[in-house]
Design an enzyme around this catalytic site. Structure first.
Site, PDB file in Angstrom:
ATOM      1  N   ASP B  11       0.813  -0.934  -0.182  1.00 11.95           N
ATOM      2  CA  ASP B  11      -0.357   0.296   0.248  1.00 11.95           C
ATOM      3  C   ASP B  11       1.128   1.831   0.067  1.00 11.95           C
ATOM      4  O   ASP B  11       1.572   1.729   1.251  1.00 11.95           O
ATOM      5  CB  ASP B  11      -1.255  -0.558   1.302  1.00 11.95           C
ATOM      6  CG  ASP B  11      -1.678  -1.136   1.270  1.00 11.95           C
ATOM      7  OD1 ASP B  11      -2.358  -0.810  -0.006  1.00 11.95           O
ATOM      8  OD2 ASP B  11      -2.377  -1.330   1.916  1.00 11.95           O
ATOM      9  N   ASP B 130     -13.916  -5.883  -4.696  1.00  9.20           N
ATOM     10  CA  ASP B 130     -13.740  -6.591  -4.141  1.00  9.20           C
ATOM     11  C   ASP B 130     -15.246  -6.765  -3.477  1.00  9.20           C
ATOM     12  O   ASP B 130     -16.450  -6.445  -4.058  1.00  9.20           O
ATOM     13  CB  ASP B 130     -13.976  -5.282  -3.237  1.00  9.20           C
ATOM     14  CG  ASP B 130     -12.371  -4.058  -3.578  1.00  9.20           C
ATOM     15  OD1 ASP B 130     -11.377  -4.972  -3.477  1.00  9.20           O
ATOM     16  OD2 ASP B 130     -11.774  -3.592  -3.017  1.00  9.20           O
TER      17      ASP B 130
END
Lengths: 216, 258
Positions: B11, B130
């Site tokens: 990330d 997702d």
């Protein structure tokens, strides 16, 4: 030595540039690597690299859209016999024809068609994406010293089509994905890899270094 | 033989790794490029950067990160997060990314997938799905897409969307189980397998890895061809090599030469 990487709007040019620079740094002749859309640079280059990602027809159109580039490339390779390295779709463009979406003419250097991969196991995913080993089918200087075979180093592939060469003598290495797939082709002063040497870590960098050493 | 892939995901926010990477000998644990180099050396099969920069101005930092990574790592790199336009994709590919993953923009406007695939080729368009399991216990399994980091419900069936994304040109799907993400309970295998069995393209399993057995399950039971994890690697719980050796010992073809 000047190495021209042809920029015709296709692909990960920076990756190819960096991989060739990396291999060139270790090379005695300290070649200069240039990413270029200028046919004059290609005409002057000692070695020519044609990368390519995406669809055959798109890449072919992209190459033709650069004024004078296809002509410069044909002259350098066919007439002057400059060492040439096609990568992925850049390799496929060496074929007679591409059959992806529509039928498109290639350079015809490696007679054969670029056809869809059809693995004999329907559970195998398309694209053929990831790391696979290669098996050398024909001895060639660019393959010298490479650790190949089922227990050898891996190459990074990502493609749904491959070059089905008419003449088996033009196939230098294959890989297996539910059937035999062309991995490396070569003829005279030209070679081409279906996989991405610039993304294949050691195998790729060694292959590029061999190409720089090669004096066909 | 084609090998299963292990993909560490970092990330990145404003050009820095958010959680840090707990490796010894890392000069700057917050520098994504340093982390990328370490993973490259450790035998990762691909790398993934997820740009979670919120501000528009901060966006340019990811291009620099990708550029510097491409100079040092000769392995495939996927970049996702905030990819909304063809121009975003073009800039990432020019900087040195090999694939881009599209999430919210693909759900909002599926035609964007087609546009992207036609322009850059299906092989570099990863659609990131997702999803959460939404059926009550005992009911038939049902999974729905969530966007904006799992906060926004869409009501879209995840398997239907996966099929559609592939029809539009996605070359690969990154399937993250939002109900498992961060839990270390393992992938949602039912979700992974439902999507992997529904589409012809490769599926990357993501979300919830806590043990090495979870990685095995993702491929063996989830039918994914790649497994993605973050914290299990970053915190030094397991190395890439341990992971790959463990998967190989469980019968999954792995690349162990790197």
């Amino acid at each position: 030595m000047l190495i021209a990487i042809i920029d015709y709007g296709s692909g990960n040019l920076r990756s190819a540039e960096k991989a060739f620079e990396h291999a060139a740094r270790a090379h005695a002749r300290a070649p200069q690597v240039r990413v270029t859309a200028d046919p004059d640079v290609v005409a002057a280059a000692d070695r020519i690299v044609l990368p390519g990602v995406g669809a055959f027809a798109d890449c072919s159109r992209g190459l033709k859209a650069v004024d004078g580039m296809a002509e410069a490339l044909i002259e350098a390779v066919e007439i002057k016999g400059r060492p040439f390295f096609g990568i992925c779709v850049g390799m496929q463009l060496m074929a007679s024809r591409g059959l992806e979406f529509e039928t498109t003419e290639g350079f015809g250097w490696i007679p054969g068609d670029v056809t869809a991969i059809t693995p004999d196991d329907p559970a195998l995913k398309i694209p053929h994406m990831g790391w696979n080993t290669i098996t050398v089918t024909r001895d060639h200087p660019v393959l010298h010293g490479l650790d190949t075979g089922p227990d050898g180093l891996h190459a990074y592939f990502v493609h749904s089509y491959h070059l089905a060469a008419s003449d088996p003598a033009h196939v230098l290495a294959t890989t297996d994905y539910g059937g035999t797939i062309t991995a490396i082709v070569g003829r005279d002063t030209m070679i081409g890899t279906q996989f991405h040497p610039e993304k294949s870590q050691r195998l790729g960098l060694e292959l590029i270094a061999n190409f720089l050493d090669w004096t066909p | 033989m084609l090998k299963a892939r292990v993909i560490p995901c970092l990330d990145v926010k404003d050009g820095r790794v958010v959680k840090g990477v707990n490796f010894v000998n890392l000069v700057d644990a917050g520098d994504p490029v340093e982390a990328a180099k370490a993973y490259d050396a450790a035998g990762a099969d691909e790398l993934c950067f997820l740009d979670i920069t919120a501000s528009h101005e901060g966006r340019d930092t990811i291009y620099d990160v990708v550029r510097r990574t491409a100079e040092a790592c000769f392995m495939p790199l996927t970049v996702g997060g905030g990819v909304r336009t063809v121009e975003d994709i073009r800039k990432l590919l020019i900087a040195g990314a090999d694939k881009v993953s599209i999430n919210t923009a693909a759900v909002k406007n599926p035609e964007f997938i087609r546009e992207a695939a036609e322009k850059f080729g299906a092989q570099c368009i990863v659609v990131s799905i997702d999803a959460k399991q939404v059926n009550a216990p005992g009911e038939p399994e049902r999974f729905e897409i969530f966007t904006h980091g799992g906060r926004t419900e869409t009501g879209i069936d995840a398997v239907d969307f996966a099929r559609k994304a592939v029809e539009l040109g996605a070359g690969e799907l990154l399937v993250t189980s939002m109900d498992r993400d961060g839990t270390r309970l393992g992938f949602n295998i039912a979700l992974t397998r439902a999507i992997a069995d529904a589409v012809p393209v490769p599926v990357i399993a993501s979300g919830g890895v806590g043990t090495l057995d979870h990685m095995v399950e993702g491929v063996r039971d989830g039918h994914a061809t790649a497994v993605l994890a973050a914290s299990i690697f970053h915190f030094g719980t397991h190395t890439i090599r341990e992971t790959k050796t463990h998967m190989a010992a469980n019968g999954i073809p792995m690349r162990l030469d790197a």
